[in-house]
Structure formats: C-alpha cells, structure tokens
Design a protein around this motif. Structure first.
Motif: not given
Length: 520
Positions: A301-328
C-alpha cells in the motif's frame, strides 16, 4: 579557547564500493572542521584460505592517517571492537561503510562532543535517507528509511572511549549489523552513562540488495532472542524498538501448519467421516490466506503505484517474500531461542565473557629471545614463566602459544629445528593445550603472521572457545595487534625491544608475567 575533544573515526567494512566515497567525504569534512586523530578502517572480509584479502579500495586520495586493521569476518560488532581498542582518543566516532558525511560533519561532531557533559557516554548523529521524489518508496527503501528513527544506530554514533571500556565494547555474539548497537546502548546506560542525540547529520543511501533482501533480514530474529535473553522480555520497550511483527508471523505459521496438518489427516481418514477435519483445514487455510493477504497489502500500500517505475517487480517481490517471511522469521526466532535459552541453559552470561584460555607469545614472553633460534640448548625460560603457567593450569584455564617463526620462511631455520626448540620449551614449562606458529616470511602476505589474527583464531578454534574468551600475552605491538584483530583481550609485558608507541597503544600493560594474573 577550549580545544575540540580528540576523536578517531572507526569504519567497519566488508569491502563495499561506497567505502572510497565515505573516506573522501570524511577527508573533505576534516578540511573544514577539526580533523580526527586517525581513521581506522577495519576490514571484516573473511580471511581467504590462501593468501590475504585483496586490498581495500580506499580511493585515489585517502584520508591522512588512515589505518587498516583485519577482523577476519567475525561481524560488525567484532570489527568495531578491534577499531576502538586500537585508538587512544577521548571519543570514537563509528560510521558505517555505506554512509556519506556532509562537508560540515566534522565541525558539527566537534560541537556535539564539546556540548556533552562528563556523564554523557555517547552522542548519536542524525541519519538522513534520500528517497525517490518521483514515486512512493519501495519496501526496501522504507525499511532503510527506518534508520532515521532508530535509536543509537552506529551508522553515526560517537562513544566516549571510557564508556566503551567500562562495558568492554560491543557484544561479539551479535554476528550481524543488527541489535548489537541497541545492546551496547542498554549496557552503557546501565553503567551510569547518558546518551544524547546531536546536531550532526549523515546521509545513508539505499544500497542495492536483491529481491530477497527482506527474507534474508529475518535472520535478525535470532538476534532478538539473544537480546531478550540478556535484557528480559521488556527489551523492546527499553530499546525503543517498537512492537515488531513476530506475533503476526507466529499466527500465520500456526494457521498454515494447522491447515496442512488437518488436510493431510483428512486425506488419510478412510474408516470414518473426515468432514470435521476438512472444516478445520478450510478454516485454518482461510486464516492463513487472510493473514498473508493482509501482510502483502500492508507492504504494497505505501509503495509504488500502477504505472510507476518498478511497480510490477515490487508486486511480485512482495507476494513471494510475504509468503516466505513468516516461516523464516519464526524459524530464526526458534533457532535463536534454542541457542540462547535452552542450548546454553536458561542463563546467558553477560558480556564480557570470562577468560578461558591464555595464549602466550613465545620469544621474549615465555623464553629469552634468541633471534632465529634453532638450538634447544639455548632455550632459557624467563623468570616466573613456569609459576605463572602452572597457576593458570591449576585454575582450569587452557594455556597455549601463538608464535611468529619467520626464520622458516626466510630459509634461516628448518621446521625440524623449530620443532626441537618447541619440544625443549614444553619440557621446561610443562604441557600446553594448543601451540600455533606462523612459518611465513613477512613478504609472503599470509593471514596468520601477527599482527594478523590468524594464529589467535586458530588457537581459539583448536581449544573450542570463542576468541573473546582468550587473553593474549606478548611483548611487542604485533602480539597486541593480533589479539585486538581477533577479538581477544591482551596484556603487554614490555621488554627492552618494546617500543614506546607500542606501550602507549596497549590496552593493558603488566610489568612482569606475575602481574598478568592480577589483570584477568
């Protein structure tokens, strides 16, 4: 006019490319304001198996008086200890190797130190993290920006050397650049010193860290376990660290494990109705999905918006790491809790750790110095050597030798000749628990020749103790330097070959070997 308090700058580094820029900015600041008496760069890159580390890039015009030490990859706490223990100024200013100081930093630092009363043990600088102006910051950028609110962060923290001495510096059981500064601040305050925030500033850019940086950062949960073991369950309040997300991560992992366990159980039920188990699995799975989705949303929510530079990569990063971070996070916290609460019993010893091993230089410390001696008959123990060694043995301490024998590398002695001399010393002085020597000539650039830390680290490993549990006794500066670089305590017992500057720099000096016992 009152002179500015004396200070040295200590920079631990793992060879980041920004080190040269930092040193250039310190040089520029020193040209405007009071200059540091010296700048100590502590090379904390791991020691290669063969040969020394490649030289650090100190820039085309490094700061006058810059000195490089080695700490052999033992972490920033150990590197900072090696740095401050090697200087004799009233104050020590710690800087991270990826900050840049402004031109007026030295002048502002002098103001901060001059304004510090006699009860002030440390003064923190203000950290500024430049963020992009054309889009909202990413998760990594926001996490780095959190340094602006951090308390007592050593990205720019000046400590009075007397305060560091009073608490024996950083606790080297913290292996990462995480929580070691908070632990030090708590102990300095407990020792009766005040900590203040100064007016000086530094800039801390966001460094590239890769897509899984937030996942790797979860290793800090093990350090949280150590901080809790040392300072009690209220450590977050005492360090002003905030509540943290661990309870949410525990709930997420618990929901996920419940859903997985119930699902497996339902699939295995063949002789009775698995309906209830399937309901439990569905509810737990929904809870896991909801908690994970909430975590993803909070980070996006506080990060880049659709159309901002790097938004798609940030979304992928946040989904993958948000699944893994609690376990780690939970896994690292369990690992830390096991190590610091159950693995060592329920009492974690405070810093500094008690001495368990005393390591002696050979020539000039235990026996009369005969240059390049290959004759066992020329061995003459120094007065009190056997008595002191037997006393340490009786107290249950390990004793060992760490000795440079460059005569082998220079071709002046054979290894067999040195072996014969060492055997003679053992016959005269008794059993030693470890015996480490460096056979290299200085020009061979090894990592074991004192003042490099290799001999001390090898001896500690051989004895199964931490370097911080060792005391190194020697007669010249290279013995002291090896101990400081390795993270061991050290006592200098001077002889006629000890130089005045070596006496001045030594953390502790004993007139005789017998006096060493009183300094433990």
């Amino acid at each position: 006019m009152t002179p500015a308090p004396s200070y040295a700058v200590v920079v631990p580094t793992v060879g980041r490319t920004r080190l040269a820029a930092l040193l250039a900015s310190v040089r520029q600041a020193a040209a405007v304001g009071p200059a540091p008496e010296e700048v100590v760069v502590v090379d904390d890159r791991p020691v290669p198996r063969r040969g020394p580390n490649p030289p650090l890039d100190l820039g085309p015009d490094p700061v006058p008086g810059v000195r490089v030490l080695r700490s052999a990859g033992r972490g920033p706490a150990a590197a900072r200890n090696a740095g401050w223990r090697s200087v004799r100024t009233e104050w020590v200013a710690f800087l991270d190797d990826d900050v840049v100081v402004p031109p007026l930093w030295a002048d502002a630092l002098a103001q901060d130190l001059a304004a510090a009363g006699p009860d002030v043990g440390g003064v923190q600088g203000r950290i500024r993290v430049p963020l992009p102006g054309h889009r909202p910051p990413t998760d990594l950028e926001r996490n780095t920006a959190g340094l602006e609110r951090a308390r007592w962060a050593t990205a720019d923290m000046a400590y009075r050397r007397a305060a560091l001495q009073a608490v024996h510096g950083f606790d080297e059981r913290f292996p990462r650049a995480y929580r070691e500064d908070a632990d030090l601040a708590l102990r300095v305050r407990a020792a009766g010193w005040d900590l203040e925030r100064g007016v000086r500033t530094v800039e801390h850019p966001v460094r590239p860290a890769g897509g899984l940086a937030s996942l790797r950062a979860q290793a800090g949960n093990a350090d949280d376990a150590l901080l809790r073991a040392l300072h009690g369950p209220a450590w977050r309040t005492r360090t002003e660290a905030g509540p943290g997300r661990l309870p949410w991560h525990v709930a997420t992992v618990a929901a996920g494990l419940t859903a997985l366990g119930a699902g497996v159980t339902a699939a295995a039920l063949t002789d009775r109705d698995p309906h209830t188990t399937r309901v439990v699995a569905a509810l737990a799975g929904a809870a896991w999905a909801g908690l994970t989705a909430r975590f993803v949303h909070e980070r996006l929510a506080p990060g880049p918006r659709p159309g901002d530079e790097g938004h798609a990569a940030e979304v992928r990063r946040m989904i993958v790491t948000s699944v893994l971070i609690p376990v780690a996070a939970v896994a690292h916290r369990v690992r830390g809790a096991w190590r610091w609460r159950q693995g060592l019993g329920r009492t974690v010893p405070p810093w500094p750790l008690p001495v368990r091993a005393v390591l002696f230089d050979r020539d000039g410390t235990l026996v009369r110095d005969v240059p390049y001696n290959g004759d066992p008959d020329a061995v003459e123990p120094l007065p009190g050597a056997r008595r002191v060694l037997d006393g340490f043995r009786a107290d249950g301490l390990f004793v060992g030798v760490v000795s440079n024998q460059s005569g082998i590398g220079r071709g002046m002695l054979t290894g067999a000749q040195v072996d014969a001399v060492d055997r003679r010393i053992r016959r005269l002085l008794g059993r030693f628990d470890t015996w480490q020597r460096c056979p290299h000539a200085p020009e061979q650039g090894c990592s074991c020749r004192k003042p490099e830390p290799g001999l001390v680290l090898r001896a500690a490993d051989d004895l199964g103790v931490l370097p911080a549990e060792c005391l190194v006794v020697g007669d010249i500066g290279s013995d002291v330097g090896a101990a400081v670089a390795a993270g061991a305590r050290t006592v200098l017992v001077p002889t006629e070959v000890t130089r005045t500057e070596e006496l001045t720099r030594a953390p502790a000096v004993a007139a005789t070997l017998d006096e060493v016992v009183t300094l433990l």
